[in-house]
Design an enzyme around this catalytic site. Sequence first.
Site: not given
Lengths: 481, 470
Positions: A73, A148, A172
């Site tokens: 990420k 996210s 997330s």
Amino acid sequence: MRDTISILSERLKKREISSVELTKAYIDAISSSDLNAYVHTSFDEALRQAEEADKRLKEGTATLLTGIPMSVKDNISTKGLETTCCSKMLEGYKPFYDATAYAKLRAEGAVLLGKNNMDEFAMGSTSETSYYGAPLNPRDKTRVTGGSSGGGAAAVAAHLAAYALGSDTGGSIRQPASFCGVVGLKPTYGAVSRYGLIAYGSSLDQIGPLANSVKDAAIVFDSIKGRDFRDQTSEETPYTVSDKLEGGGKGLKIGVAKEYFEGISPEMKGCLEGAIAFYEKEGAEIVPLSMPSLGLALPAYYIIACAEASSNLGRYDGIRFGHRAAKYESVDDMIARSRTEGFGKEVQRRIMLGTYVLSSGYYDAYYKKACTLRKQIVAAFDGLFSSCDVLLAPTSPNTAFPLNYTGQNRIEMYLSDICTVPVNIAGLPAISLPCGKDGKGLPVGMQLIGKKFDEATILRAAYTYERGERQEVEELEGGVL
Amino acid sequence: MKYELVSGLETHVELSTATKIFCSCTTAFGGAPNTHCCPVCTGMPGALPILNQKVVEYAIRAGLATHCTINEITHMDRKNYCYPDLPKAYQISQFDEPVCEHGYVELDSGKKIGITRIHIEEDAGKLVHERGFTFVDYNRGGVPLIEIVSEPDISSPEEAKEYLEKLQLIMRYIGVSDCKMQEGSMRADVNISLRPVGSKTLGTRTEIKNMSSPSFIVKAMQYEYERQAELLDRGEEIEQATLRYNESENTTSKMRGKEDAQDYRYFPEPDILTVHIPKEKIEEVKASLPELPTDKFRRYVRELGLSESTAKLIYPYRNVARYYETVLSKGVSPRTSANLIVGTVYATLKTEEEKEAFSIAVPEAELALLVSYVDSGKLQASKAGSILLQMLESGKPVSAYVREEDLKGLSDEELKKLCEGAIAANPKAVEDFKAGKQKAIGSLFGFLMKQSRGKADVKKAEVILRELLK
């Protein structure tokens, strides 16, 4: 069979394929993908890492993860590779150190393909707040990936990475895993070092894997967990979980708190009831429970997360790195302009909210009250876990939203975090795994929540279900090769 | 009207730990800009602080040395404000649970200045303005500090100065800081308000920021007292404000008023765990504390019989006190030893730094030997002084200057003979003495000493001389 770590590792070790060949296959797949799952790639470096891995494979010093291509990420620091949190504020920022979790994978010879798309500074549930535009859900490209960690979930689901590292502050990892039909593990707070993870809500953030199978998630978790002297909140975890998956359902006490199921669609409810029936059949005991304080978690979460964020994001001032306004009149003006230009609307909203709840005169009414609620939620979970080993719940009240939907329905988007945030508030481990589809054919996620540092039990429960009941998503079978 | 000054100090003391408070970078002063730095102390995204346990220990030391209660549970907080020298845009400090609370520092007068609290925090970096640009040097960022907050118990600039000097001495004694004000390792913010003599209510206060020398504090406080008194006399109100002191003009000027007061939005630092300080740890630190300056001063006066003025010349210097006490451990006279140090050794040390360092060529045992000769009457104190002076210069032992046979002293017989000789050789002095001039006997002593090469016992000689001159 899908491309799991175990299968790929087996093929690498048998020399059926080299890491370089495997990496090239992933690079080709990423290059021809329109999912926008990646925002920065490092293909040259990936090939170099793959060569190194091939050497280790040849020498016989390889582990399960050696030579397996993965992604990270964009809020997890990777030395020399852009780490921007998908924000204009950090455009061009290249860390000069590696996050511990990523460094541990690299030490095992993992191959980094690039950085995954995400909501700006991890603030969002759709990945649409990304400065680089939203990633698309591989199950239905008209829909969001969730967020996210949306880019990572999409990459894993679409075989653009064998697994990915995400981060979970209020859901997330789990929510995009459920939207994209993959497995996502949010470890216990403190199980994985946060060093190098660009902070959103420091007391809530946790790095964890997005993977194609429960076992893969367990393998990656085993590799990244443990005490790190650079993170005081990390703890010793002197056990492994990937070798404790086989226990089956017998003897498991699975709690079902009815509040989690309020307001979810009948189709989703049907999927989860199917899972409950499966566990019963496997010999688990189903314990009906109630958690009246569940609803308190949401306001507590938004207050605490935004308060911490308002402080954590103060350092983006355009002075040492990241975006700096071209024109300004003074230092204060430079900082104000840089931040106004650099941060997107959602980030600005949360900074303002967080600043407000910490302000003198409002602190007691908001932040302090949220901390009191937090204690109540911790106590409520303690109560539930005195009569069960694992809690079973939906990961999200929804399946994947259409693109551009939540922008107009912001409150609905905040509310959709209801199933995931309580776990972060209490610092518990939880896993999301696919559990059927809704009427639109979109994946439904089941969430299994465990006691602190008891990842082993939720992974075992998840593995039992995956083996027995999981309906594979046909169109994405086959993997990268 | 007559006004009474009410003042409290917030003193920042840089701790002398080897590494910074949240990372392992060096705390060494100076260095090329941004060379004592890492991701943690430059606030790089994703970096996390690790609390240096030494810092907690030093704060406990400081607290115990100022009679504070040590809180067994303490935590760090974030103080949020935005300034380019503060890379995280928050300072990790302590808000509602500091390490130490409720202590005091005692002044010479016996007055106690209350200590409200002592907390730990990190220092900020430094802005350097050059060639029309502003540069930031983060070497100092993350250097550990303690902030010592006093009660508003100070009622004169002189008390403020003494309080600060006492603090400085205590911190140096217990080894937590070198408190070098010129290097900025000790700085103070001074709060001042005035009230009519006899009044119990506090007036509106102003705060003078960042004072770095006790003598400037006195001047600034005097100036601020006058300024506020003048305003009050005219019936005007004091504006609550933060002031800056201008050293060259000896004036204060406003930095910001009450309306610009910052809201620091304190909240518990989530990256650092709550610190639990077990009772045993506190006891352990207590046991490791040296004798504190005030206690030492009192002991020197009460138990060793030193005059207050002599004691004051020794106890503030840790190394001198250590040297002095080693000399005393050989069982020699405290007063003679003190006088030789203060009277003779100090004459060779030009600066405060030299006294502080106290590296001299005479080992403790040699000085003790010299003092023992004086104690036993074998050597005159003044003679010992001149010998010591030579020893300090040459680094040679006592034996190089004093022969054993010289120290045997004279028999009563020999002394009597010498006295008789002295009377015979000084008819004028004898005449004067007999005529009633008591002082005239002095020239006879002088003669005696010269003849005996300093070996004569003056007291004995005086008895004999008076007997002979009857």
